[in-house]
Every structure is written in C-alpha cells, then in structure tokens.
Design a protein around this motif. Structure first.
Motif, PDB file in Angstrom:
ATOM      1  N   ARG A 295      10.651  84.849 119.224  1.00  0.00           N
ATOM      2  CA  ARG A 295      11.604  85.049 120.315  1.00  0.00           C
ATOM      3  C   ARG A 295      11.472  84.378 121.524  1.00  0.00           C
ATOM      4  N   SER A 296      12.365  83.689 122.178  1.00  0.00           N
ATOM      5  CA  SER A 296      12.072  83.144 123.596  1.00  0.00           C
ATOM      6  C   SER A 296      12.602  84.258 124.525  1.00  0.00           C
ATOM      7  N   ASP A 297      11.608  84.819 125.229  1.00  0.00           N
ATOM      8  CA  ASP A 297      11.948  86.074 126.046  1.00  0.00           C
ATOM      9  C   ASP A 297      12.551  85.250 127.373  1.00  0.00           C
ATOM     10  N   ALA A 298      12.059  84.044 127.536  1.00  0.00           N
ATOM     11  CA  ALA A 298      12.683  83.365 128.640  1.00  0.00           C
ATOM     12  C   ALA A 298      14.157  83.041 128.370  1.00  0.00           C
ATOM     13  N   GLY A 299      14.487  82.810 127.323  1.00  0.00           N
ATOM     14  CA  GLY A 299      15.977  82.429 127.017  1.00  0.00           C
ATOM     15  C   GLY A 299      16.838  83.565 126.439  1.00  0.00           C
ATOM     16  N   GLY A 300      16.085  84.497 125.824  1.00  0.00           N
ATOM     17  CA  GLY A 300      17.100  85.608 125.301  1.00  0.00           C
ATOM     18  C   GLY A 300      17.709  85.404 123.951  1.00  0.00           C
ATOM     19  N   TYR A 301      16.872  84.157 123.082  1.00  0.00           N
ATOM     20  CA  TYR A 301      17.123  83.922 121.832  1.00  0.00           C
ATOM     21  C   TYR A 301      16.160  83.722 120.945  1.00  0.00           C
ATOM     22  N   ASP A 302      16.331  83.541 119.674  1.00  0.00           N
ATOM     23  CA  ASP A 302      15.172  83.342 118.780  1.00  0.00           C
ATOM     24  C   ASP A 302      15.087  81.631 118.558  1.00  0.00           C
ATOM     25  N   VAL A 303      13.940  81.540 118.101  1.00  0.00           N
ATOM     26  CA  VAL A 303      13.545  80.057 117.782  1.00  0.00           C
ATOM     27  C   VAL A 303      12.778  79.686 116.624  1.00  0.00           C
ATOM     28  N   LEU A 304      13.191  78.758 115.873  1.00  0.00           N
ATOM     29  CA  LEU A 304      12.366  78.354 114.687  1.00  0.00           C
ATOM     30  C   LEU A 304      11.616  77.406 115.203  1.00  0.00           C
ATOM     31  N   PRO A 305      10.385  77.417 115.527  1.00  0.00           N
ATOM     32  CA  PRO A 305       9.459  76.382 116.282  1.00  0.00           C
ATOM     33  C   PRO A 305       9.230  75.282 115.310  1.00  0.00           C
ATOM     34  N   ALA A 306       8.788  73.890 116.259  1.00  0.00           N
ATOM     35  CA  ALA A 306       8.372  72.889 115.221  1.00  0.00           C
ATOM     36  C   ALA A 306       7.286  72.395 116.331  1.00  0.00           C
ATOM     37  N   ASN A 307       6.347  71.536 115.448  1.00  0.00           N
ATOM     38  CA  ASN A 307       5.304  70.865 116.045  1.00  0.00           C
ATOM     39  C   ASN A 307       5.189  69.391 115.242  1.00  0.00           C
ATOM     40  N   ARG A 308       4.265  68.750 115.230  1.00  0.00           N
ATOM     41  CA  ARG A 308       3.952  67.596 114.701  1.00  0.00           C
ATOM     42  C   ARG A 308       4.056  67.579 113.115  1.00  0.00           C
ATOM     43  N   GLU A 309       3.602  68.808 112.534  1.00  0.00           N
ATOM     44  CA  GLU A 309       3.411  69.061 111.216  1.00  0.00           C
ATOM     45  C   GLU A 309       4.799  68.691 110.506  1.00  0.00           C
ATOM     46  N   LEU A 310       5.852  68.945 111.155  1.00  0.00           N
ATOM     47  CA  LEU A 310       7.099  68.804 110.653  1.00  0.00           C
ATOM     48  C   LEU A 310       7.380  67.416 110.369  1.00  0.00           C
ATOM     49  N   SER A 311       6.807  66.468 110.989  1.00  0.00           N
ATOM     50  CA  SER A 311       6.959  65.169 110.373  1.00  0.00           C
ATOM     51  C   SER A 311       6.609  64.915 108.791  1.00  0.00           C
ATOM     52  N   GLY A 312       5.615  65.861 108.475  1.00  0.00           N
ATOM     53  CA  GLY A 312       5.053  65.751 107.195  1.00  0.00           C
ATOM     54  C   GLY A 312       6.123  66.025 106.308  1.00  0.00           C
TER      55      GLY A 312
END
Ligand code: ADP
Ligand code: MG
Length: 270
Positions: free
Chosen positions: A84-101
C-alpha cells in the motif's frame, strides 16, 4: 463475454513512450494518486527495473521481500507482493533492479508475454484502474504490459522530434493489437512538461492536436518544479503540494480520464 467485461470493469492502462525522461513515471504516480483521490481503487504496476514509481510512491524498493519479478516468473501472486502507498492512497506492485533479470527468465517460458496478464487476472474486479509504468524500451517487460492493457496513455513533450518518435510507438501499438492483444488501443496523448512561453512548444502542441484530434487530452501538464521535487519526499506531487499548477493539472487529467472511460464504456454497451 469479452475478457474486459470479465475483469469487472477494471481499466488497465500502460503509461508508455519509448523515450526516457519524458514524464512516464511522473504521470503514472500522479495519475494513480489523482484517481485514488476521486475514490477509485488503483493498482500501480512498476514495470521499470529502475523502481522510480515504487520509490516515488513512498515505498523502499529494496526493503520489500518480493517484487514484481517474483510475480512475473510465477513465484508469487499479486496479493503477496502488492504494497500500500499510504502517501498516494493506492496499491503498488514494486520493482527494483532484480526485475531486469526477468527478461532472461521470461525468454524460456511459454506464453512469455502473457505472464503479467495471467497474474493480474487473480485480482480482477478488485481495482477500477490498473496503471502500468513502462520502461523506455520495447522489451519483453513492456510487451507484458502491452499484452494485458486495454489501452495506452502516451505522455509526451512538445519538442521537435516528438512526432517522429510517436509514429514508431503508434506502429508498435498496431502490431501488438494485431498479433498479441486485440483489446489494445491508443487511449490518448498527454502533453507534459509544457512551457507555453516557448513558441516551438506551442507549434508542436497545435501540430499534435491537428494530427491526433480527440486522442489528445485537454489537460496539459506544465513544467513545474514541485512535481520534480515530490519523489525525493516519497509522495505524489498531487499530495506534496496540491495547490501547485502541476498537481492541479494531474487532478484535471484524472477527472478527464474517468469521463473518457465512462463514455467509452457507454458506447461499448450501446
Ligand atoms: P520517465 O519515466 O519517462 O523516464 P520521469 O517521469 O522520470 O520520466 O521524468 C523525468 C524527469 O523529469 C524527472 O526528474 C521528473 O521529476 C521530471 N519531470 C517530470 N514531469 C515534470 C514536470 N511536469 N515538470 C517538471 N519536471 C518534471
Ligand atoms: Mg520512468
């Protein structure tokens, strides 16, 4: 029954442009927050290994146990990974560098461009909008986004070469529409980082209107430093300074998009 209806009215939109630094992520974050502020249930999918949409939503991309990578390779469900993004009021499927794999892992999978679509089917009906922040490449990751979207929103700067790049992107949309996803259409073009004092920008803006007609959103996002400052505070610009011109423009854009989606749904029923 079409699959879109089977998703219980969820609109899935890619925010895409094959150029980097054109305002995709800023648009994804602020549109998500603007739609949430209108009472819509929103999931923001960070499809870029840079993880900027994740960080800009106030989520530490390296702290999360699992990210979109695990979802794409079938190791985790959307429910397990979303934050949950409390700041934005929406849900997030997060990403980081691992995603490039994921690019490399996906190549070996069957239906490799359909992984995101299959994963999102599991949360069909839980959201009014799923927004996908695409990387600036036509990679297998982007293809996963385009394969599951109802449409594409293109943020663009009114610069000299903008139209040229646009025709490549429109051709890509046509090819994906033909070969992978018949639901995919161009939802609209959003002019961003607009500076009305620059004559060239006015000219290009007018040219875009002539060329794309009602596919050009009426809302125009100005160049506004508050939008650029917001990510370092981990909040959407619409929350960081809601009275800034940039925030107001994204709120207008959110309302315009809700109207447009409503009109298209009504036209589809008729
Ligand atoms: P992309 O996702 O297409 O690479 P970003 O949304 O990350 O683009 O934007 C690129 C840079 O421009 C970022 O530093 C962002 O803060 C800044 N930026 C985006 N939109 C605006 C705007 N309307 N006014 C001022 N700066 C902006
Ligand atoms: Mg980006």
């Amino acid at each position: 029954m079409t699959e879109q209806k089977a998703r219980n009215g969820t609109s899935v939109f890619c925010i895409a442009n094959q150029k980097g630094g054109v305002g995709k992520t800023t648009t994804a974050i602020n549109l998500a927050a603007a739609l949430a502020a209108q009472g819509k249930r929103v999931l923001l999918v960070d499809l870029d290994p840079q993880g900027n949409a994740t960080m800009g939503s106030g989520i530490d991309k390296n702290a999360e146990q699992k990210n979109l990578y695990a979802v794409l390779i079938g190791e985790a469900s959307v429910e397990e990974v979303r934050v949950r993004s409390d700041a934005g009021g929406y849900d997030v499927l997060p990403a980081n560098r691992e995603l490039s794999g994921a690019e490399i892992d996906l190549i070996q999978m069957d239906a490799r461009e359909q992984q995101l679509r299959q994963a999102l089917a599991g949360v069909g009906g839980q959201y009014d909008f799923v927004l996908i922040d695409c990387p600036p490449t036509l990679s297998l990751l982007t293809l996963n986004g385009l394969a599951c979207a109802d449409g594409i929103i293109i943020p663009m700067q009114c610069e000299y070469f903008a139209l040229e790049g646009l025709s490549d992107l429109v051709n890509t949309v046509k090819r994906v529409h033909r070969n992978i996803n018949p639901d995919l259409k161009l939802i609209g073009l959003l002019r961003v980082m607009f500076d009305p004092r620059v004559t060239l920008q006015q000219q290009v803006s007018a040219q875009i209107e002539r060329h794309f007609g009602d596919k050009v959103f009426k809302a125009v996002v100005p160049r506004n430093v508050r939008l650029a400052e917001a990510p370092s505070h981990g909040v959407p610009g619409t929350v960081y300074d809601k009275n800034s011109r940039g925030a107001k423009a994204y709120v207008e854009f959110g309302k315009e998009l809700i109207k447009r989606v409503g009109r298209e749904a009504a036209a589809a029923r008729a």
